[in-house]
Design an enzyme around this catalytic site. Structure first.
Site, mmCIF file in Angstrom:
data_model
loop_
_atom_site.group_PDB
_atom_site.id
_atom_site.type_symbol
_atom_site.label_atom_id
_atom_site.label_comp_id
_atom_site.label_asym_id
_atom_site.label_seq_id
_atom_site.Cartn_x
_atom_site.Cartn_y
_atom_site.Cartn_z
ATOM 1 N N PHE A 151 -16.035 -5.595 -5.989
ATOM 2 C CA PHE A 151 -15.961 -4.811 -4.752
ATOM 3 C C PHE A 151 -14.626 -5.089 -4.066
ATOM 4 C CE2 PHE A 151 -16.567 -4.333 -0.165
ATOM 5 C CZ PHE A 151 -16.999 -3.017 -0.118
ATOM 6 N N GLY A 152 -13.854 -4.033 -3.822
ATOM 7 C CA GLY A 152 -12.560 -4.153 -3.144
ATOM 8 C C GLY A 152 -12.657 -3.662 -1.715
ATOM 9 N N TYR A 153 -12.164 -4.466 -0.781
ATOM 10 C CA TYR A 153 -12.205 -4.076 0.640
ATOM 11 C C TYR A 153 -10.838 -4.193 1.310
ATOM 12 C CZ TYR A 153 -12.127 -9.107 1.243
ATOM 13 O OH TYR A 153 -11.746 -10.428 1.191
ATOM 14 N N GLY A 154 -9.853 -4.683 0.561
ATOM 15 C CA GLY A 154 -8.505 -4.851 1.124
ATOM 16 C C GLY A 154 -7.519 -4.138 0.221
ATOM 17 N N SER A 155 -6.544 -4.891 -0.262
ATOM 18 C CA SER A 155 -5.512 -4.250 -1.091
ATOM 19 C C SER A 155 -6.089 -3.689 -2.390
ATOM 20 C CB SER A 155 -4.387 -5.233 -1.393
ATOM 21 O OG SER A 155 -4.892 -6.341 -2.105
ATOM 22 N N GLU A 164 -4.947 -12.962 -6.497
ATOM 23 C CA GLU A 164 -5.649 -13.347 -5.261
ATOM 24 C C GLU A 164 -5.915 -14.848 -5.225
ATOM 25 O OE1 GLU A 164 -5.429 -11.069 -3.379
ATOM 26 O OE2 GLU A 164 -5.550 -9.221 -4.509
HETATM 27 C C1 BEZ Z 1 -9.928 -6.850 -1.829
HETATM 28 O O1 BEZ Z 1 -9.241 -5.862 -1.669
HETATM 29 O O2 BEZ Z 1 -11.102 -6.775 -2.128
HETATM 30 C C2 BEZ Z 1 -9.345 -8.176 -1.688
HETATM 31 C C3 BEZ Z 1 -8.983 -8.599 -0.464
HETATM 32 C C4 BEZ Z 1 -8.433 -9.847 -0.329
HETATM 33 C C5 BEZ Z 1 -8.250 -10.625 -1.437
HETATM 34 C C6 BEZ Z 1 -8.648 -10.195 -2.655
HETATM 35 C C7 BEZ Z 1 -9.198 -8.953 -2.799
#
Ligand code: BEZ
Length: 199
Positions: free
Chosen positions: A24-28, A99
């Site tokens: 699941f991606g929530y940022g980049s 990450e």
């Molecule tokens: C993400 O986009 O899910 C994510 C955010 C921060 C660190 C690693 C992945």
């Protein structure tokens, strides 16, 4: 200041049991998709909120001038929208490196947008993984007023570029998905105000 999590994440049980895994991606990960995937779908996880509370010394800041990037904070009743990707196990070699600064793989229930209305049914969710920077990691910065967070982001940059561009890209990606995140949008607005004041 930095805490390398590569080896800890390699040992995650789910990675040893399954060939194909949902991440699941929530940022980049929403907008910077530099990895192969089998399928992807808009999705949410529940009980978490997205916050710019993790320091970035390696991507959007430097050890002397850390930027701020998102992590997830536990918050009962909240929904965090993002994108889920089904990937093969080997993709985690790349992601664990990308990450590595304080992010741990945590197991979560992922709900796809199409199934949200039925989420009381436990079997609608799929088990997946998400990277979370927990409060006890050395790069964790924690809560600060939005003005403070935006100022820090405005003046930070690192090997991956300007910290403010990270926020703009994330906010735009969420808007493109038709999603709202008050925290992200407020920081985005403050950054645009600082920009126009400095012109
Ligand atoms: C993400 O986009 O899910 C994510 C955010 C921060 C660190 C690693 C992945």
């Amino acid at each position: 200041m930095s805490f390398n999590t590569i080896h800890l994440n390699q040992d995650h049980q789910l990675l040893n049991q399954q060939q194909e895994i949902w991440i699941f991606g929530y940022g980049s990960l929403i907008y910077k998709v530099d990895f192969p995937f089998i399928e992807k779908a808009p999705a949410s996880i529940f009980g978490w909120q997205r916050r710019f509370w993790q320091g970035s010394h390696d991507h959007r800041g430097t050890p002397n001038n850390p930027g701020r990037v998102v992590t997830l904070i536990q918050s009962h009743g909240d929904e965090c929208a993002g994108i889920a990707y089904k990937v093969t196990r080997d993709v985690f070699d790349h992601l664990n490196y990308r990450e590595k600064n304080g992010y741990f793989l945590v197991e979560v229930d992922i709900y796809f947008d199409n199934d949200l209305s039925k989420r009381i049914e436990p079997d609608i969710a799929v088990k997946g993984l998400v990277y979370i920077a927990l409060k006890d990691n050395d790069a964790f910065l924690g809560h600060a007023p939005n003005e403070h967070i935006a100022k820090q982001i405005y003046y930070s940059s690192g090997p991956s570029g300007l910290n403010k561009d990270y926020v703009y890209q994330l906010a735009q990606a969420l808007r493109n998905m038709g999603k709202t995140d008050e925290h992200v949008f407020e920081i985005d607005t403050l950054l645009r105000e600082f920009n126009s004041q400095s012109e």
